[in-house]
Scaffold this motif. Structure first.
Motif, PDB file in Angstrom:
ATOM      1  N   ASP A  70       0.846  -1.192   0.000  1.00  0.00           N
ATOM      2  CA  ASP A  70       0.000   0.000   0.000  1.00  0.00           C
ATOM      3  C   ASP A  70       0.879   1.238   0.000  1.00  0.00           C
ATOM      4  OD1 ASP A  70      -2.370   1.572   0.188  1.00  0.00           O
ATOM      5  OD2 ASP A  70      -2.093   1.737   2.354  1.00  0.00           O
ATOM      6  N   GLY A  71       0.980   1.917  -1.119  1.00  0.00           N
ATOM      7  CA  GLY A  71       1.728   3.161  -1.210  1.00  0.00           C
ATOM      8  C   GLY A  71       3.167   3.053  -0.762  1.00  0.00           C
ATOM      9  N   ASP A  72       3.403   3.299   0.519  1.00  0.00           N
ATOM     10  CA  ASP A  72       4.767   3.272   1.048  1.00  0.00           C
ATOM     11  C   ASP A  72       5.051   2.025   1.888  1.00  0.00           C
ATOM     12  OD1 ASP A  72       3.206   3.825   3.258  1.00  0.00           O
ATOM     13  OD2 ASP A  72       4.429   5.498   3.965  1.00  0.00           O
ATOM     14  N   LEU A  73       4.153   1.072   1.899  1.00  0.00           N
ATOM     15  CA  LEU A  73       4.302  -0.160   2.677  1.00  0.00           C
ATOM     16  C   LEU A  73       4.693  -1.296   1.728  1.00  0.00           C
ATOM     17  CD1 LEU A  73       3.929  -1.185   5.619  1.00  0.00           C
ATOM     18  CD2 LEU A  73       1.606  -1.839   4.954  1.00  0.00           C
ATOM     19  N   VAL A  74       5.861  -1.897   1.968  1.00  0.00           N
ATOM     20  CA  VAL A  74       6.408  -2.881   1.035  1.00  0.00           C
ATOM     21  C   VAL A  74       6.822  -4.142   1.783  1.00  0.00           C
ATOM     22  CG1 VAL A  74       8.115  -3.266  -0.788  1.00  0.00           C
ATOM     23  CG2 VAL A  74       7.328  -0.946  -0.308  1.00  0.00           C
ATOM     24  N   GLN A  75       6.506  -5.302   1.182  1.00  0.00           N
ATOM     25  CA  GLN A  75       6.904  -6.595   1.742  1.00  0.00           C
ATOM     26  C   GLN A  75       8.019  -7.177   0.890  1.00  0.00           C
ATOM     27  OE1 GLN A  75       3.699  -9.353   2.372  1.00  0.00           O
ATOM     28  NE2 GLN A  75       5.068 -11.114   2.492  1.00  0.00           N
ATOM     29  N   PHE A  76       9.027  -7.729   1.548  1.00  0.00           N
ATOM     30  CA  PHE A  76      10.162  -8.357   0.871  1.00  0.00           C
ATOM     31  C   PHE A  76      10.218  -9.817   1.296  1.00  0.00           C
ATOM     32  CE2 PHE A  76      10.945  -3.909   1.439  1.00  0.00           C
ATOM     33  CZ  PHE A  76      11.346  -3.511   0.172  1.00  0.00           C
ATOM     34  N   ASN A  77      10.107 -10.723   0.333  1.00  0.00           N
ATOM     35  CA  ASN A  77      10.224 -12.158   0.587  1.00  0.00           C
ATOM     36  C   ASN A  77      11.577 -12.597   0.062  1.00  0.00           C
ATOM     37  OD1 ASN A  77       7.497 -12.442   1.550  1.00  0.00           O
ATOM     38  ND2 ASN A  77       6.850 -12.176  -0.556  1.00  0.00           N
ATOM     39  N   VAL A  78      12.404 -13.116   0.939  1.00  0.00           N
ATOM     40  CA  VAL A  78      13.750 -13.539   0.547  1.00  0.00           C
ATOM     41  C   VAL A  78      13.968 -14.996   0.938  1.00  0.00           C
ATOM     42  CG1 VAL A  78      14.691 -11.204   0.770  1.00  0.00           C
ATOM     43  CG2 VAL A  78      14.832 -12.759   2.706  1.00  0.00           C
ATOM     44  N   ALA A  79      14.903 -15.625   0.251  1.00  0.00           N
ATOM     45  CA  ALA A  79      15.255 -17.017   0.554  1.00  0.00           C
ATOM     46  C   ALA A  79      16.753 -17.182   0.414  1.00  0.00           C
ATOM     47  CB  ALA A  79      14.532 -17.973  -0.393  1.00  0.00           C
ATOM     48  N   MET A  80      17.312 -18.034   1.265  1.00  0.00           N
ATOM     49  CA  MET A  80      18.742 -18.325   1.198  1.00  0.00           C
ATOM     50  C   MET A  80      19.033 -19.661   1.851  1.00  0.00           C
ATOM     51  SD  MET A  80      20.232 -15.677   4.126  1.00  0.00           S
ATOM     52  CE  MET A  80      21.927 -16.158   3.984  1.00  0.00           C
ATOM     53  N   THR A  81      20.181 -20.216   1.545  1.00  0.00           N
ATOM     54  CA  THR A  81      20.655 -21.418   2.218  1.00  0.00           C
ATOM     55  C   THR A  81      21.968 -21.077   2.918  1.00  0.00           C
ATOM     56  OG1 THR A  81      21.820 -22.168   0.239  1.00  0.00           O
ATOM     57  CG2 THR A  81      19.580 -22.997   0.562  1.00  0.00           C
ATOM     58  N   LYS A  82      22.366 -21.954   3.798  1.00  0.00           N
ATOM     59  CA  LYS A  82      23.614 -21.840   4.550  1.00  0.00           C
ATOM     60  C   LYS A  82      23.659 -20.618   5.464  1.00  0.00           C
ATOM     61  CE  LYS A  82      26.122 -24.273   0.940  1.00  0.00           C
ATOM     62  NZ  LYS A  82      27.232 -24.213   0.001  1.00  0.00           N
ATOM     63  N   ALA A  83      22.499 -20.148   5.894  1.00  0.00           N
ATOM     64  CA  ALA A  83      22.479 -19.090   6.903  1.00  0.00           C
ATOM     65  C   ALA A  83      22.926 -19.714   8.222  1.00  0.00           C
ATOM     66  CB  ALA A  83      21.076 -18.511   7.043  1.00  0.00           C
ATOM     67  N   ARG A  84      23.582 -18.942   9.038  1.00  0.00           N
ATOM     68  CA  ARG A  84      24.034 -19.468  10.325  1.00  0.00           C
ATOM     69  C   ARG A  84      22.979 -19.252  11.406  1.00  0.00           C
ATOM     70  NH1 ARG A  84      29.965 -17.666  11.455  1.00  0.00           N
ATOM     71  NH2 ARG A  84      29.668 -19.162  13.108  1.00  0.00           N
ATOM     72  N   GLU A  85      22.158 -18.210  11.204  1.00  0.00           N
ATOM     73  CA  GLU A  85      21.098 -17.901  12.173  1.00  0.00           C
ATOM     74  C   GLU A  85      20.057 -17.035  11.486  1.00  0.00           C
ATOM     75  OE1 GLU A  85      23.363 -15.994  15.224  1.00  0.00           O
ATOM     76  OE2 GLU A  85      23.422 -14.099  14.169  1.00  0.00           O
ATOM     77  N   SER A  86      18.948 -16.814  12.160  1.00  0.00           N
ATOM     78  CA  SER A  86      17.849 -16.058  11.561  1.00  0.00           C
ATOM     79  C   SER A  86      18.247 -14.618  11.236  1.00  0.00           C
ATOM     80  CB  SER A  86      16.622 -16.084  12.466  1.00  0.00           C
ATOM     81  OG  SER A  86      16.895 -15.472  13.707  1.00  0.00           O
ATOM     82  N   ASP A  87      19.196 -14.058  11.968  1.00  0.00           N
ATOM     83  CA  ASP A  87      19.646 -12.693  11.692  1.00  0.00           C
ATOM     84  C   ASP A  87      20.261 -12.563  10.289  1.00  0.00           C
ATOM     85  OD1 ASP A  87      18.781 -11.811  14.138  1.00  0.00           O
ATOM     86  OD2 ASP A  87      20.766 -11.715  15.052  1.00  0.00           O
ATOM     87  N   ASN A  88      20.838 -13.651   9.766  1.00  0.00           N
ATOM     88  CA  ASN A  88      21.429 -13.611   8.427  1.00  0.00           C
ATOM     89  C   ASN A  88      20.366 -13.388   7.357  1.00  0.00           C
ATOM     90  OD1 ASN A  88      23.548 -16.261   9.486  1.00  0.00           O
ATOM     91  ND2 ASN A  88      24.158 -14.133   9.319  1.00  0.00           N
ATOM     92  N   VAL A  89      19.260 -14.087   7.460  1.00  0.00           N
ATOM     93  CA  VAL A  89      18.205 -13.938   6.458  1.00  0.00           C
ATOM     94  C   VAL A  89      17.452 -12.617   6.663  1.00  0.00           C
ATOM     95  CG1 VAL A  89      16.397 -15.261   7.628  1.00  0.00           C
ATOM     96  CG2 VAL A  89      16.450 -15.208   5.153  1.00  0.00           C
ATOM     97  N   ALA A  90      17.355 -12.156   7.899  1.00  0.00           N
ATOM     98  CA  ALA A  90      16.742 -10.845   8.175  1.00  0.00           C
ATOM     99  C   ALA A  90      17.612  -9.727   7.585  1.00  0.00           C
ATOM    100  CB  ALA A  90      16.552 -10.650   9.670  1.00  0.00           C
ATOM    101  N   ALA A  91      18.925  -9.887   7.643  1.00  0.00           N
ATOM    102  CA  ALA A  91      19.830  -8.895   7.051  1.00  0.00           C
ATOM    103  C   ALA A  91      19.679  -8.862   5.534  1.00  0.00           C
ATOM    104  CB  ALA A  91      21.277  -9.205   7.430  1.00  0.00           C
ATOM    105  N   TYR A  92      19.486 -10.015   4.931  1.00  0.00           N
ATOM    106  CA  TYR A  92      19.251 -10.089   3.489  1.00  0.00           C
ATOM    107  C   TYR A  92      17.993  -9.298   3.121  1.00  0.00           C
ATOM    108  CZ  TYR A  92      18.638 -12.529  -1.067  1.00  0.00           C
ATOM    109  OH  TYR A  92      18.480 -12.859  -2.392  1.00  0.00           O
ATOM    110  N   ALA A  93      16.931  -9.456   3.911  1.00  0.00           N
ATOM    111  CA  ALA A  93      15.693  -8.710   3.663  1.00  0.00           C
ATOM    112  C   ALA A  93      15.916  -7.209   3.851  1.00  0.00           C
ATOM    113  CB  ALA A  93      14.595  -9.213   4.600  1.00  0.00           C
ATOM    114  N   GLU A  94      16.689  -6.840   4.854  1.00  0.00           N
ATOM    115  CA  GLU A  94      16.974  -5.420   5.080  1.00  0.00           C
ATOM    116  C   GLU A  94      17.766  -4.827   3.912  1.00  0.00           C
ATOM    117  OE1 GLU A  94      18.104  -3.082   8.938  1.00  0.00           O
ATOM    118  OE2 GLU A  94      19.956  -3.868   8.041  1.00  0.00           O
ATOM    119  N   CYS A  95      18.687  -5.588   3.372  1.00  0.00           N
ATOM    120  CA  CYS A  95      19.461  -5.117   2.220  1.00  0.00           C
ATOM    121  C   CYS A  95      18.550  -4.902   1.018  1.00  0.00           C
ATOM    122  CB  CYS A  95      20.567  -6.110   1.886  1.00  0.00           C
ATOM    123  SG  CYS A  95      21.883  -6.159   3.125  1.00  0.00           S
ATOM    124  N   ALA A  96      17.612  -5.822   0.821  1.00  0.00           N
ATOM    125  CA  ALA A  96      16.657  -5.663  -0.274  1.00  0.00           C
ATOM    126  C   ALA A  96      15.806  -4.417  -0.058  1.00  0.00           C
ATOM    127  CB  ALA A  96      15.771  -6.906  -0.377  1.00  0.00           C
TER     128      ALA A  96
END
Length: 127
Positions: A38-64
């Motif tokens: 909605d306008g300025d509200l955006v969802q990012f769906n990311v996927a990865m393998t070999k993450a060491r912890e959930s923070d790794n995949v959250a960082a990927y989403a933040e980068c996107a």
């Protein structure tokens, strides 16, 4: 007797996990799906393998989110939420951010230029 010992040694060797190599620790980024909610509200769906912890995949989403914010001509984003799950060795996150031209109110804000550069420095892909 020697044959029995040899079989026992082989059986134990088969149960020993392989020694990890450097490649076992290099994340594989599987892509980003961006959904304008909605306008300025955006969802990012990311996927990865070999993450060491959930923070790794959250960082990927933040980068996107940071790169997308720049693409849209804005300078800032505010984190709303991130859900992380792992299934079959694939880590997934769906993260929601608001994007804006000026620094939004809230505690979890990001400067898109700074975060995008940090992601590049760390080798984390963006959109």
């Amino acid at each position: 007797m020697k044959q029995v010992c040899a079989i026992a040694v082989l059986a134990l060797a088969a149960c020993t996990p392989p020694i990890p190599t450097a490649e076992d620790f290099i994340p594989e980024y599987k892509g980003v799906e961006t959904v304008l909610l909605d306008g300025d509200l955006v969802q990012f769906n990311v996927a990865m393998t070999k993450a060491r912890e959930s923070d790794n995949v959250a960082a990927y989403a933040e980068c996107a989110a940071a790169q997308y914010t720049l693409i849209r001509g804005y300078g800032f984003a505010r984190h709303v939420r991130t859900n992380v799950a792992i299934e079959g060795g694939i880590w997934r996150a769906d993260a929601v951010y608001t994007i804006s031209p000026s620094l939004p109110k809230g505690l979890k804000t990001i400067d898109a230029e700074v975060v995008t550069q940090s992601c590049r420095d760390k080798g984390i892909p963006t959109v």
